[in-house]
Design a protein around this motif. Structure first.
Motif, PDB file in Angstrom:
ATOM      1  N   ASP A 221      15.448  22.535 -41.804  1.00  0.00           N
ATOM      2  CA  ASP A 221      14.089  22.068 -42.083  1.00  0.00           C
ATOM      3  C   ASP A 221      13.131  23.245 -42.255  1.00  0.00           C
ATOM      4  O   ASP A 221      12.198  23.187 -43.067  1.00  0.00           O
ATOM      5  N   SER A 222      13.362  24.323 -41.496  1.00  0.00           N
ATOM      6  CA  SER A 222      12.526  25.518 -41.641  1.00  0.00           C
ATOM      7  C   SER A 222      12.679  26.107 -43.037  1.00  0.00           C
ATOM      8  O   SER A 222      11.695  26.558 -43.637  1.00  0.00           O
ATOM      9  N   ASN A 225      10.766  23.784 -45.472  1.00  0.00           N
ATOM     10  CA  ASN A 225       9.320  23.945 -45.313  1.00  0.00           C
ATOM     11  C   ASN A 225       8.849  25.292 -45.852  1.00  0.00           C
ATOM     12  O   ASN A 225       7.795  25.399 -46.488  1.00  0.00           O
ATOM     13  N   GLY A 228       8.752  25.252 -49.552  1.00  0.00           N
ATOM     14  CA  GLY A 228       7.578  24.492 -49.977  1.00  0.00           C
ATOM     15  C   GLY A 228       6.305  25.315 -49.907  1.00  0.00           C
ATOM     16  O   GLY A 228       5.460  25.253 -50.809  1.00  0.00           O
ATOM     17  N   MET A 229       6.151  26.102 -48.850  1.00  0.00           N
ATOM     18  CA  MET A 229       4.967  26.962 -48.731  1.00  0.00           C
ATOM     19  C   MET A 229       4.974  28.052 -49.796  1.00  0.00           C
ATOM     20  O   MET A 229       3.933  28.390 -50.368  1.00  0.00           O
TER      21      MET A 229
END
Length: 263
Positions: A221-222, A225, A228-229
């Protein structure tokens, strides 16, 4: 017998498959097509006992291609980010042990490639380090998460934040690599490890590898994410300046949000 697929070469050696990143003009940096080619090869490696990833002479891997970052497009950069993640995931999901044969500089995504591999053997002249904040990016697919499990959080943050370069001996002390050997002994040493793996049960090696992916899976998940950033930051002043400075071989000049902070 050797085969070739663009800038990725494949060779069968004994019972192992050697994947060579072959983009020497860019120090074996990869774009989305190269990353996809490596992932495709890894997805079909159940017919060998082990896999080796190395670079064409001159470097191991300089990470993702920076040429497009000085004038980036959202579509192009998203493909590169997702291509990197797919390649690293393919290493971890490959049923066979994957060894990084680090024959030169492992920088940025190239260092994260070492993090993703199950084992790593380095030539004495190899170097290691992250480049993200120096070139207008961030190492979110391994260095900011899984590398902390491998070498400890403080050391991982040192690599990720300060963008220093480490020689092979330091990388071995940190735990980034398993073994360092003289340059002319790298292939021999890697083949020795491959033959040792070939004498073991492939079924139970796969079970051991899948079980050891617990921290990689926990960090997944990191990764998503972080990617995405990075997508949201495409085209930022820092991205353009970092990439331009790297390509121009000059120090970057980053600013604090036009002076709104830090004044």
């Amino acid at each position: 017998m050797s085969t070739s697929d663009g800038r990725v070469r494949v060779q069968e050696r004994d019972e192992s498959r050697w994947i060579t990143l072959d983009n020497p003009s860019a120090r074996n940096a990869y774009d989305e097509q190269m990353a996809a080619a490596v992932a495709d090869i890894l997805d079909t490696c159940n017919d060998v006992r082990s896999v080796v990833i190395t670079g064409a002479p001159g470097a191991f891997c300089a990470g993702g291609m920076l040429a497009g970052m000085s004038a980036p497009t959202t579509r192009g950069m998203r493909k590169l980010y997702r291509g990197s993640l797919r390649m690293f995931d393919a290493i971890r999901s490959c049923p066979r042990p994957v060894i990084a044969a680090v024959n030169g500089a492992a920088a940025g995504g190239g260092n994260e490639l070492v993090v993703a591999c199950d084992l790593a053997i380095a030539a004495a002249s190899a170097t290691f380090g992250q480049t993200g904040p120096r070139v207008g990016s961030a190492p979110v697919t391994g260095a900011t998460n899984v590398m902390g499990v491998q070498i400890g959080e403080k050391r991982a943050k040192e690599l990720a934040l300060l963008c220093r370069r480490y020689d092979a001996a330091a990388a071995e002390r940190l735990g980034l690599v398993n073994r360092v050997v003289p340059d002319d002994q790298l292939e021999t040493e890697v083949l020795t490890w491959c033959r040792e793996l070939a004498a073991l049960s492939p079924r139970y090696l796969e079970i051991t590898k899948v079980s050891s992916n617990i921290w990689w899976n926990a960090a997944r998940d990191s990764f998503a994410n972080g990617v995405g950033m990075l997508v949201q930051a495409i085209g930022s002043e820092d991205m353009r300046e970092g990439a331009s400075a790297f390509l121009d071989k000059r120090p970057p000049k980053f600013v604090l949000d036009n002076g709104e902070f830090g004044s």
